[in-house]
Scaffold this motif. Structure first.
Motif, PDB file in Angstrom:
ATOM      1  N   UNK A  83       0.828  -1.203   0.000  1.00 40.69           N
ATOM      2  CA  UNK A  83       0.000   0.000   0.000  1.00 40.69           C
ATOM      3  C   UNK A  83       0.859   1.250   0.000  1.00 40.69           C
ATOM      4  N   UNK A  84       1.918   1.264   0.801  1.00 44.29           N
ATOM      5  CA  UNK A  84       2.787   2.446   0.881  1.00 44.29           C
ATOM      6  C   UNK A  84       3.492   2.713  -0.436  1.00 44.29           C
ATOM      7  N   UNK A  94     -13.677  -4.797   3.735  1.00 47.64           N
ATOM      8  CA  UNK A  94     -14.354  -4.648   2.445  1.00 47.64           C
ATOM      9  C   UNK A  94     -14.119  -3.266   1.850  1.00 47.64           C
ATOM     10  N   UNK A  95     -14.157  -2.226   2.697  1.00 48.78           N
ATOM     11  CA  UNK A  95     -13.907  -0.872   2.216  1.00 48.78           C
ATOM     12  C   UNK A  95     -12.469  -0.741   1.729  1.00 48.78           C
ATOM     13  N   UNK A 123      -5.871   4.602   0.803  1.00 44.67           N
ATOM     14  CA  UNK A 123      -5.688   3.198   1.184  1.00 44.67           C
ATOM     15  C   UNK A 123      -4.951   3.088   2.505  1.00 44.67           C
ATOM     16  N   UNK A 124      -3.940   3.913   2.699  1.00 48.94           N
ATOM     17  CA  UNK A 124      -3.211   3.895   3.962  1.00 48.94           C
ATOM     18  C   UNK A 124      -4.127   4.293   5.117  1.00 48.94           C
ATOM     19  N   UNK A 125      -4.956   5.293   4.879  1.00 55.61           N
ATOM     20  CA  UNK A 125      -5.889   5.742   5.918  1.00 55.61           C
ATOM     21  C   UNK A 125      -6.833   4.618   6.335  1.00 55.61           C
ATOM     22  N   UNK A 126      -7.351   3.892   5.343  1.00 54.25           N
ATOM     23  CA  UNK A 126      -8.286   2.807   5.648  1.00 54.25           C
ATOM     24  C   UNK A 126      -7.590   1.628   6.326  1.00 54.25           C
ATOM     25  N   UNK A 167      -8.337  -0.487  -2.613  1.00 48.37           N
ATOM     26  CA  UNK A 167      -7.159  -1.079  -3.252  1.00 48.37           C
ATOM     27  C   UNK A 167      -7.407  -1.295  -4.738  1.00 48.37           C
ATOM     28  N   UNK A 168      -8.551  -1.892  -5.087  1.00 52.68           N
ATOM     29  CA  UNK A 168      -8.852  -2.150  -6.491  1.00 52.68           C
ATOM     30  C   UNK A 168      -9.003  -0.843  -7.266  1.00 52.68           C
ATOM     31  N   UNK A 169      -9.654   0.151  -6.646  1.00 52.38           N
ATOM     32  CA  UNK A 169      -9.812   1.439  -7.319  1.00 52.38           C
ATOM     33  C   UNK A 169      -8.442   2.060  -7.592  1.00 52.38           C
ATOM     34  N   UNK A 170      -7.563   2.082  -6.577  1.00 51.96           N
ATOM     35  CA  UNK A 170      -6.230   2.657  -6.762  1.00 51.96           C
ATOM     36  C   UNK A 170      -5.422   1.885  -7.793  1.00 51.96           C
TER      37      UNK A 170
END
Length: 324
Positions: A129-130, A148-149, A137-140, A154-157
């Motif tokens: 992620x980093x 799930x969120x 993504x890091x925030x989540x 991840x998929x969106x990024x």
């Protein structure tokens, strides 16, 4: 007693006569079993909704959440339909909604990912992620979001190419700024987080997250098909593709049905008062429990509006609207 019956008899005859007249003139009640409302294909992203007794129609515009900037489009001529309406309707106000509330809901999860995953797996996830994904993504990852969120982020990024295109477009945010109409919200954004918490345990969600990481490249192909189905205005195909997303899957129909039933209750009486331009996610439209079919069952005429879609520069021949 006989005398009482003599006085009662004329009243009985009078009531019988009026009952007969009323029965002959009362409106016919439609037998829904005799005249079923057939689920119709959903092959458009803009729909007109009207009733004969309502002077001005409303419109439902199907959107996606986030798309790459080079795949974002607004149909040609849509402003002429927006100008016919008095109010913009969205699920939430994109400029004021609290993402933590929308994604996490009000019920805390029983654990965090660093406790559910083994140490090595969690560290690999941190590094991926980093190095590859967005600060969202890091925030989540660190702030008790549902797995799930995080899967969706991840998929969106990854599939939108965060590093190559760091400014994907959020349809709802764009429209809320671009459309100069008073905004009414349906206020059901929280239901997604609540539904996820009720439907999946954190360990089940974590398994979905690990699958997402393993299958991310193939999921990007699915995600691209999903966006292309939207560009072709094939919302039925889009809905089927959405059911393959691992964080939602086949259980999504329960969530879609529940939210649409709530929306119809609100929209049905609001459309009698004012004409509205209603912006909702495309997956809410098709099927037996889709918003369009439920509105038809409520007595509305729901018809597609032909829209010209700008050609997609990466594949203009296949996705351009052939009509000139």
């Amino acid at each position: 007693m006989a005398r009482f019956n003599i006085y009662l008899f004329p009243i009985f005859v009078l009531v019988l006569c009026f009952s007969s007249v009323f029965a002959q003139n009362r409106p016919e009640i439609m037998d829904i079993n005799r005249s079923p409302i057939v689920v119709q294909p959903v092959q458009a992203i803009l729909w007109e909704v009207r009733k004969p007794e309502i002077k001005r129609p409303s419109y439902i515009y199907a959107v996606l959440h986030i798309v790459p900037a080079d795949n974002f489009f607004i149909p040609e001529g849509i402003n002429s339909y927006i100008e016919k309406t008095e109010k913009l309707v969205m699920e939430v106000d994109p400029s004021e909604s609290d993402p933590d509330y929308l994604y996490r809901g009000s019920v805390p999860f029983d654990s965090t990912l660093d406790r559910v995953l083994d140490r090595k797996t969690f560290e690999r996830l941190e590094i991926f992620i980093a190095d590859t994904l967005s600060p969202s993504s890091q925030h989540k990852l660190y702030n008790r979001y549902s797995p799930n969120a995080l899967s969706r982020q991840i998929i969106a990024d990854y599939c939108l190419g965060y590093r190559e295109n760091e400014d994907p477009v959020d349809y709802e945010t764009y429209l809320a700024k671009a459309i100069s109409l008073p905004l009414k919200t349906l206020n059901t954004g929280w239901t997604r987080a609540t539904w996820q918490e009720d439907e999946f345990s954190i360990r089940e969600q974590t398994q979905n997250l690990l699958y997402t990481l393993e299958a991310k490249d193939s999921l990007c192909g699915l995600y691209n098909e999903y966006m292309m189905a939207y560009r072709r205005q094939d919302i039925d195909a889009l809905s089927m593709l959405a059911q393959e997303v691992p964080d939602v899957g086949w259980n999504a129909h329960d969530f879609v049905e529940a939210r649409n039933r709530e929306w119809v209750k609100t929209l049905e009486w609001q459309m009698k008062i004012e004409s509205m331009f209603i912006v909702v996610h495309a997956v809410q439209l098709p099927g037996e429990f889709g918003l369009l079919h439920l509105l038809r069952k409520a007595g509305y005429e729901v018809n597609p509006v032909e829209m010209r879609i700008p050609p997609y520069k990466n594949d203009p021949k296949r996705y351009a609207n052939p009509k000139k």
